[in-house]
Write a protein that holds these residues in place. Structure first.
Motif, PDB file in Angstrom:
ATOM      1  N   ALA A 171       0.832  -1.212   0.000  1.00 46.77           N
ATOM      2  CA  ALA A 171       0.000   0.000   0.000  1.00 46.77           C
ATOM      3  C   ALA A 171       0.863   1.257   0.000  1.00 46.77           C
ATOM      4  N   LYS A 172       0.306   2.317  -0.495  1.00 47.56           N
ATOM      5  CA  LYS A 172       0.962   3.630  -0.463  1.00 47.56           C
ATOM      6  C   LYS A 172       0.692   4.277   0.896  1.00 47.56           C
ATOM      7  N   VAL A 173       1.531   5.213   1.257  1.00 48.25           N
ATOM      8  CA  VAL A 173       1.371   5.932   2.518  1.00 48.25           C
ATOM      9  C   VAL A 173       0.037   6.678   2.535  1.00 48.25           C
ATOM     10  N   SER A 174      -0.374   7.220   1.398  1.00 44.81           N
ATOM     11  CA  SER A 174      -1.653   7.946   1.335  1.00 44.81           C
ATOM     12  C   SER A 174      -2.820   7.017   1.661  1.00 44.81           C
ATOM     13  N   GLU A 175      -2.790   5.775   1.173  1.00 46.45           N
ATOM     14  CA  GLU A 175      -3.836   4.790   1.484  1.00 46.45           C
ATOM     15  C   GLU A 175      -3.822   4.452   2.972  1.00 46.45           C
ATOM     16  N   THR A 176      -2.623   4.362   3.513  1.00 46.02           N
ATOM     17  CA  THR A 176      -2.460   4.034   4.931  1.00 46.02           C
ATOM     18  C   THR A 176      -3.058   5.136   5.798  1.00 46.02           C
ATOM     19  N   ALA A 177      -2.744   6.381   5.457  1.00 44.74           N
ATOM     20  CA  ALA A 177      -3.289   7.523   6.208  1.00 44.74           C
ATOM     21  C   ALA A 177      -4.813   7.564   6.093  1.00 44.74           C
ATOM     22  N   SER A 178      -5.336   7.281   4.917  1.00 43.71           N
ATOM     23  CA  SER A 178      -6.789   7.271   4.722  1.00 43.71           C
ATOM     24  C   SER A 178      -7.451   6.188   5.575  1.00 43.71           C
ATOM     25  N   ALA A 179      -6.839   5.008   5.626  1.00 49.22           N
ATOM     26  CA  ALA A 179      -7.385   3.914   6.445  1.00 49.22           C
ATOM     27  C   ALA A 179      -7.365   4.288   7.922  1.00 49.22           C
ATOM     28  N   MET A 180      -6.270   4.912   8.366  1.00 51.58           N
ATOM     29  CA  MET A 180      -6.176   5.318   9.771  1.00 51.58           C
ATOM     30  C   MET A 180      -7.246   6.353  10.100  1.00 51.58           C
ATOM     31  N   CYS A 181      -7.469   7.291   9.208  1.00 53.56           N
ATOM     32  CA  CYS A 181      -8.505   8.313   9.430  1.00 53.56           C
ATOM     33  C   CYS A 181      -9.898   7.692   9.421  1.00 53.56           C
ATOM     34  N   ALA A 182     -10.150   6.822   8.466  1.00 56.37           N
ATOM     35  CA  ALA A 182     -11.471   6.200   8.334  1.00 56.37           C
ATOM     36  C   ALA A 182     -11.846   5.393   9.575  1.00 56.37           C
ATOM     37  N   HIS A 183     -10.841   4.788  10.201  1.00 56.33           N
ATOM     38  CA  HIS A 183     -11.098   3.948  11.378  1.00 56.33           C
ATOM     39  C   HIS A 183     -10.797   4.667  12.698  1.00 56.33           C
ATOM     40  N   ASN A 184     -10.384   5.938  12.586  1.00 56.42           N
ATOM     41  CA  ASN A 184     -10.075   6.749  13.766  1.00 56.42           C
ATOM     42  C   ASN A 184      -9.069   6.048  14.684  1.00 56.42           C
ATOM     43  N   ILE A 185      -7.953   5.618  14.093  1.00 56.61           N
ATOM     44  CA  ILE A 185      -6.909   4.909  14.850  1.00 56.61           C
ATOM     45  C   ILE A 185      -5.577   5.626  14.706  1.00 56.61           C
ATOM     46  N   GLY A 186      -4.729   5.479  15.707  1.00 56.04           N
ATOM     47  CA  GLY A 186      -3.429   6.145  15.730  1.00 56.04           C
ATOM     48  C   GLY A 186      -2.287   5.301  15.212  1.00 56.04           C
ATOM     49  N   SER A 187      -2.581   4.046  14.883  1.00 56.92           N
ATOM     50  CA  SER A 187      -1.561   3.167  14.317  1.00 56.92           C
ATOM     51  C   SER A 187      -2.242   2.086  13.496  1.00 56.92           C
ATOM     52  N   ILE A 188      -1.466   1.490  12.612  1.00 57.69           N
ATOM     53  CA  ILE A 188      -1.998   0.424  11.763  1.00 57.69           C
ATOM     54  C   ILE A 188      -0.909  -0.621  11.564  1.00 57.69           C
ATOM     55  N   ILE A 189      -1.304  -1.868  11.575  1.00 53.78           N
ATOM     56  CA  ILE A 189      -0.363  -2.971  11.398  1.00 53.78           C
ATOM     57  C   ILE A 189      -0.223  -3.263   9.910  1.00 53.78           C
ATOM     58  N   VAL A 190       1.015  -3.392   9.467  1.00 52.81           N
ATOM     59  CA  VAL A 190       1.313  -3.712   8.078  1.00 52.81           C
ATOM     60  C   VAL A 190       1.482  -5.226   7.981  1.00 52.81           C
ATOM     61  N   VAL A 191       0.787  -5.842   7.014  1.00 52.71           N
ATOM     62  CA  VAL A 191       0.844  -7.297   6.852  1.00 52.71           C
ATOM     63  C   VAL A 191       1.308  -7.660   5.439  1.00 52.71           C
ATOM     64  N   ASP A 192       1.857  -8.882   5.332  1.00 50.99           N
ATOM     65  CA  ASP A 192       2.271  -9.368   4.014  1.00 50.99           C
ATOM     66  C   ASP A 192       1.102 -10.060   3.317  1.00 50.99           C
ATOM     67  N   HIS A 193       1.358 -10.691   2.189  1.00 61.28           N
ATOM     68  CA  HIS A 193       0.291 -11.329   1.403  1.00 61.28           C
ATOM     69  C   HIS A 193      -0.353 -12.511   2.114  1.00 61.28           C
ATOM     70  N   GLU A 194       0.306 -13.037   3.163  1.00 56.82           N
ATOM     71  CA  GLU A 194      -0.269 -14.131   3.952  1.00 56.82           C
ATOM     72  C   GLU A 194      -0.927 -13.630   5.237  1.00 56.82           C
TER      73      GLU A 194
END
Length: 159
Positions: free
Chosen positions: A25-48
């Motif tokens: 994912a791009k950083v912009s997508e990551t920031a959007s997901a964090m805003c949409a879910h009102n969270i201060g952090s997000i876990i990055v996962v691989d394809h599995e």
């Protein structure tokens, strides 16, 4: 005289489910997901769906905003903290706190069978078990705690 002590497992206070984002994912997508879910952090996962890193609001500020980088052109892997320190949802709160302090982290993803099943913060620990402050001071010594944890602990003691 019998004294019963109740061991509280982090599973009982963790936040679940955990919001994740793929490592491509791009950083912009990551920031959007964090805003949409009102969270201060997000876990990055691989394809599995295995956790490979974490991105916090602080990472966004320091690694993107302050440096005037284009979040649409950056991969999330460029700003995530890795390797990821994780715990097990069956850990007791004292051991979770010690792990977080040892690694100077405020958020601990909880993993079972390679998948993220929850996340806990240092604030969650203090909020749920105020006596953890005294236990940590006795077992680790307040002088060994990172400054940001001392600040949290002092704030809790005032309340």
């Amino acid at each position: 005289m019998l004294i019963f002590t109740m061991v509280v497992r982090i599973r009982e206070i963790m936040t679940s489910p955990v919001i994740t984002i793929r490592k491509n994912a791009k950083v912009s997508e990551t920031a959007s997901a964090m805003c949409a879910h009102n969270i201060g952090s997000i876990i990055v996962v691989d394809h599995e769906e295995k956790p490979v890193g974490i991105v916090t609001e602080r990472d966004m500020i320091r690694k993107v905003i302050v440096t005037c980088k284009n979040p649409k052109a950056m991969d999330v892997t460029q700003i995530m903290s890795s390797p990821l320190v994780t715990g097990n949802p069956n850990m007791d709160l004292e051991n979770v706190a010690k792990l977080m302090i040892k690694n100077e982290i405020k958020r601990l993803p909880l993993v079972e069978e390679g998948k993220v099943v929850g996340i806990a913060t240092f604030t969650d620990l203090i909020r749920s078990q105020p006596q953890i402050v005294a236990i940590l001071e006795r077992s680790m010594g307040i002088d060994k705690l990172p400054r940001r944890f001392k600040k949290l602990m002092r704030k809790k003691n005032r309340n």
